[in-house]
Design a protein around this motif. Structure first.
Motif, PDB file in Angstrom:
ATOM      1  N   ASP A 294       0.837  -1.211   0.000  1.00 41.96           N
ATOM      2  CA  ASP A 294       0.000   0.000   0.000  1.00 41.96           C
ATOM      3  C   ASP A 294       0.861   1.246   0.000  1.00 41.96           C
ATOM      4  OD1 ASP A 294      -2.035  -1.765   0.148  1.00 41.96           O
ATOM      5  OD2 ASP A 294      -2.414  -1.471   2.294  1.00 41.96           O
ATOM      6  N   GLU A 297       3.234   5.227  -6.029  1.00 40.53           N
ATOM      7  CA  GLU A 297       4.003   4.729  -7.168  1.00 40.53           C
ATOM      8  C   GLU A 297       5.495   5.010  -7.063  1.00 40.53           C
ATOM      9  OE1 GLU A 297       2.381   5.151 -11.226  1.00 40.53           O
ATOM     10  OE2 GLU A 297       4.189   6.332 -11.577  1.00 40.53           O
ATOM     11  N   TRP A 329       2.636  -3.018 -12.400  1.00 40.40           N
ATOM     12  CA  TRP A 329       1.995  -2.855 -11.112  1.00 40.40           C
ATOM     13  C   TRP A 329       0.684  -2.122 -11.343  1.00 40.40           C
ATOM     14  CZ3 TRP A 329       2.232   2.320  -8.924  1.00 40.40           C
ATOM     15  CH2 TRP A 329       1.553   2.424  -7.710  1.00 40.40           C
ATOM     16  N   GLN A 331      -2.919  -0.658  -9.531  1.00 43.46           N
ATOM     17  CA  GLN A 331      -3.788  -0.419  -8.391  1.00 43.46           C
ATOM     18  C   GLN A 331      -5.180  -0.811  -8.811  1.00 43.46           C
ATOM     19  OE1 GLN A 331      -2.578   3.786  -7.643  1.00 43.46           O
ATOM     20  NE2 GLN A 331      -2.642   3.084  -5.520  1.00 43.46           N
ATOM     21  N   SER A 351      -3.499   1.523  -2.020  1.00 42.07           N
ATOM     22  CA  SER A 351      -3.595   0.754  -3.257  1.00 42.07           C
ATOM     23  C   SER A 351      -3.733  -0.704  -2.883  1.00 42.07           C
ATOM     24  CB  SER A 351      -2.326   0.941  -4.093  1.00 42.07           C
ATOM     25  OG  SER A 351      -1.324   0.049  -3.678  1.00 42.07           O
ATOM     26  N   ARG A 352      -4.792  -1.334  -3.308  1.00 41.05           N
ATOM     27  CA  ARG A 352      -4.883  -2.785  -3.146  1.00 41.05           C
ATOM     28  C   ARG A 352      -4.671  -3.345  -4.524  1.00 41.05           C
ATOM     29  NH1 ARG A 352      -8.229  -1.101   0.544  1.00 41.05           N
ATOM     30  NH2 ARG A 352      -7.459  -1.430   2.637  1.00 41.05           N
ATOM     31  N   GLY A 353      -3.401  -3.438  -4.919  1.00 39.91           N
ATOM     32  CA  GLY A 353      -3.105  -3.792  -6.298  1.00 39.91           C
ATOM     33  C   GLY A 353      -2.284  -5.044  -6.395  1.00 39.91           C
TER      34      GLY A 353
END
Lengths: 471, 471
Positions: A294, A297, A329, A331, A351-353
């Motif tokens: 989380d 960038e 990557w 998000q 971010s839950r990516g």
């Protein structure tokens, strides 16, 4: 049949798409005036001495249509506390998230605009700033004083850079900042003259608009900051992006095409296309996937590149020769959804990516037999230790070029075996190590088809094409 | 249970096997006297001034039992024609073949001995010879004057060197000559002291018995020739053989064993053993076979090594990483059969043999995709040429570290494809190129089983074991 447009017709067509409309400009102006008025009002109520100003491309009419970014700086005297300005920003923004550069600032959505409210110090001179953001008002002032009449050239250049993928100084891109694009136009005089000159660039190209450079730089392109003689405006620009721009400039001047400004959208690969690419190439494709931490960038991305490099060198060191690799990557958040998910009141960006690192190997499998070159035969003690470490031999010991050589069974004969066994021992960057330990997935070749995520399929499409404008 | 023999008992057992019997010595002596008498008689008849002498190990009692070599030199005054001596030799030998070093000489079988009758010049001083063989009588004289009482030590040392495979200065071996072994015994005083000292050797080891060295040498071991201060007696000794000897010496002194002198015979691999080795190693085995040219070993062997190197570097250059390689060569003639086959009167040595070069690859197969790194992006002309040469791309062009990179289809994805396509373009050495053009065979992995030749199966056994005495 209609003949293709002339160069100037083409540029006009581009401008028609990237020049903000009269209405768009008015709206931006209205929002800016509105926000500034609110800040000033609140400041007056609180008896604060501050100066609010619009900076960035919005301030100088060099913003691309559709880019609804508005940067408003709240300048404070040098001896004051920036948190006071930050608090003003919070109150004005109402709904916002707090972001961090050197100091915290407020990021908000406001009447369709992405608004950054940034506290800064009002310093006398850009060479004596207290924080990097203090320089921005000087940039704005410099460009405003020079850019009148060249705004369309800046728009064309920014869109050209965007189209070929070299626009943006964030770490993920390592490209040209908006300020750098503006300075290039100021330097060379027009969009086309920027392209003509860039086509002849060499590494170490040096531009000093004010002739006041105060330091030497090692970067591929040096654009001495007109407001700060020690700083290179192009410090974030990578060698490859600099010359991707130079090469594309040459191509475009030879064969002008709308594609340079607006490349076709990347289509996600279908199962068939993905499989065909894997098979046509005959290489070994390996995907490592794990939950992205989380973080913003500019923090995640360098770690992702670091992880890519660590894994690459593990593979190369063990004979699994890497042809190419890339990291990606995503998000999984959509704008505005933050507040729904963060009902506990945590308003930092979440971010839950998913993070992905992809490796294409020339060699995905190695034979059982593994040759180890030991010490020179005349170093008796070393030879003894070497041989006592390697007792189960397929061949040897024998001498080659004076060194003791043994051939043993290889521990890992496939790259995926090696990765699964050693990924936890690698230095992947502080946050990624943690994420990988929580769980990761490795899959190879045909198993890539199981990942249906369209972002991944686009990433693969870009990877396999890898086509840049070079001619 | 009997206890193992002591070191001195062991050496006595070795001597029992390698010391010529009383009878063997008498026979050698008789043959030597007989041949010399015949030469002298014929010379007298022809009124020739010449001096006949036995040289080499036979002259100084340092020949190994069973080695029935007898070197007889026919010395002529410096101003005479060696062909006169050669003609004497021909007449005396009756049945013979003519061989060539710097000058022709006669090789004959004579009462169970292999007889070399070598014409040479009688010079005053070994430092002023006219031909390399003129030095030999001086060597013989020097060793004879120093070796009395050390003959058994020489026999032990020669047999030790033979047992571990480093005896012989011919190009195929690159080991210790008999003369070098004798000088080592003279230098250190005994067989065991040679081993003790050799165990501590370093590259560049320098021995100058007469303290009269007149030149510096770059060889791993320098033994200044006592009769010619400019010459290194150990010039032919390879680094690996020097240290194979040193390492084996250390091993032997720690664990004396008959094996060092008489290693077990190499057994040809059966089909099952060959297949198991190939499978256990998991590498790619490639055999190239062709008819050996009709040449002596010291001419063929360097060419065979050259061919091995040329092919190796072709493979490595193309990504087919070579783990190890070896070359072998067998003459299919049996002694004495020459005259039957050469009924046309051609009496030069003829070998109708087979040459083999074997490669073990870490990588026998590569993917279709092939990455080519081109010129730097700022070299416009180079980039254009590079891209015009590579138009059918799997990926790219893209930039990496400033260079233009493309990914194309690989021309040869297996090592055998590559070899079949390019073997004729390689420089394999004058005679081998010719032989390969006449016909060759390439086979890989399981297909090696089709080669039943026992020499090949022994070669493979040695290759896969590759075990030297190192500890």
């Amino acid at each position: 049949m209609t003949s293709p447009p002339s160069l100037s017709e083409l540029l006009d067509q581009v401008l028609d798409r990237v020049r903000p409309t009269y209405q768009e400009r008015k709206r931006l102006k209205r929002v800016a005036v509105d926000v500034i008025a609110r800040i000033d009002e609140l400041a007056q109520t609180r008896k604060l001495e501050c100066k609010t100003l619009v900076v960035g491309s919005a301030a100088r009419n060099t913003w691309l249509a559709g880019d609804h970014d508005l940067d408003i700086f709240i300048g404070m005297p040098e001896d004051s506390d920036l948190d006071i300005a930050l608090d003003l920003a919070r109150k004005v923004a109402l709904q916002y998230e707090e972001r961090y550069a050197e100091h915290a600032y407020v990021h908000a959505f406001f009447e369709g605009f992405e608004l950054d409210l940034v506290p800064c110090y009002l310093v006398k001179d850009a060479a004596h700033i207290k924080s990097a953001v203090d320089r921005t008002p000087f940039h704005s002032q410099y460009v405003s004083s020079k850019i009148r009449g060249l705004e369309d050239d800046v728009l064309l250049l920014k869109q050209f850079m965007k189209g070929i993928g070299v626009y943006g100084s964030e770490l993920r891109v390592g490209g040209f900042s908006g300020y750098l694009a503006e300075l290039l136009v100021i330097c060379y005089g027009s969009f086309l003259e920027v392209l003509q000159n860039a086509g002849n660039w060499n590494p170490g190209e040096f531009i000093d608009l004010e002739g006041h450079s105060a330091r030497s730089h090692d970067d591929p392109l040096v654009m001495v900051d007109p407001v700060d003689p020690k700083r290179n405006v192009a410090a974030a620009l990578s060698l490859d992006n600099m010359f991707q721009f130079a090469a594309a400039a040459r191509c475009f001047l030879r064969h002008p095409d709308m594609n340079f400004f607006f490349p076709p959208e990347i289509k996600p690969l279908s199962d068939e296309e993905l499989l065909r690419s894997i098979q046509n190439r005959g290489s070994t494709s390996i995907l490592i996937e794990f939950a992205a931490p989380d973080l913003v960038e500019d923090v995640i991305f360098p770690q992702l590149r670091k992880a890519e490099q660590s894994i690459r060198s593990l593979l190369d060191r063990n004979g699994f020769s890497v042809l190419r690799s890339d990291a990606d990557w995503h998000q999984n958040i959509s704008p505005g959804s933050d507040d729904e998910t963060d009902s506990d009141g945590d308003k930092t960006s979440v971010s839950r990516g998913v993070a992905r690192i992809f490796f294409e190997l020339e060699i995905g499998q190695l034979p059982e037999v593994h040759r180890l070159v030991g010490p020179p035969a005349w170093k008796e003690g070393h030879v003894e230790r070497f041989l006592s470490c390697h007792q189960e031999l397929l061949s040897g010991p024998y001498l080659e070029n004076g060194h003791v050589v043994v051939e043993v069974k290889r521990k890992y004969t496939t790259a995926t075996q090696l990765l699964s066994a050693q990924i936890f021992d690698l230095s992947l960057g502080e946050h990624l190590n943690h994420q990988v330990q929580k769980g990761y997935k490795i899959c190879a070749n045909r198993d890539l088809l199981k990942t249906k995520d369209q972002d991944f399929r686009k990433f693969m499409s870009k990877y396999f094409s890898a086509q840049q404008k070079i001619c």
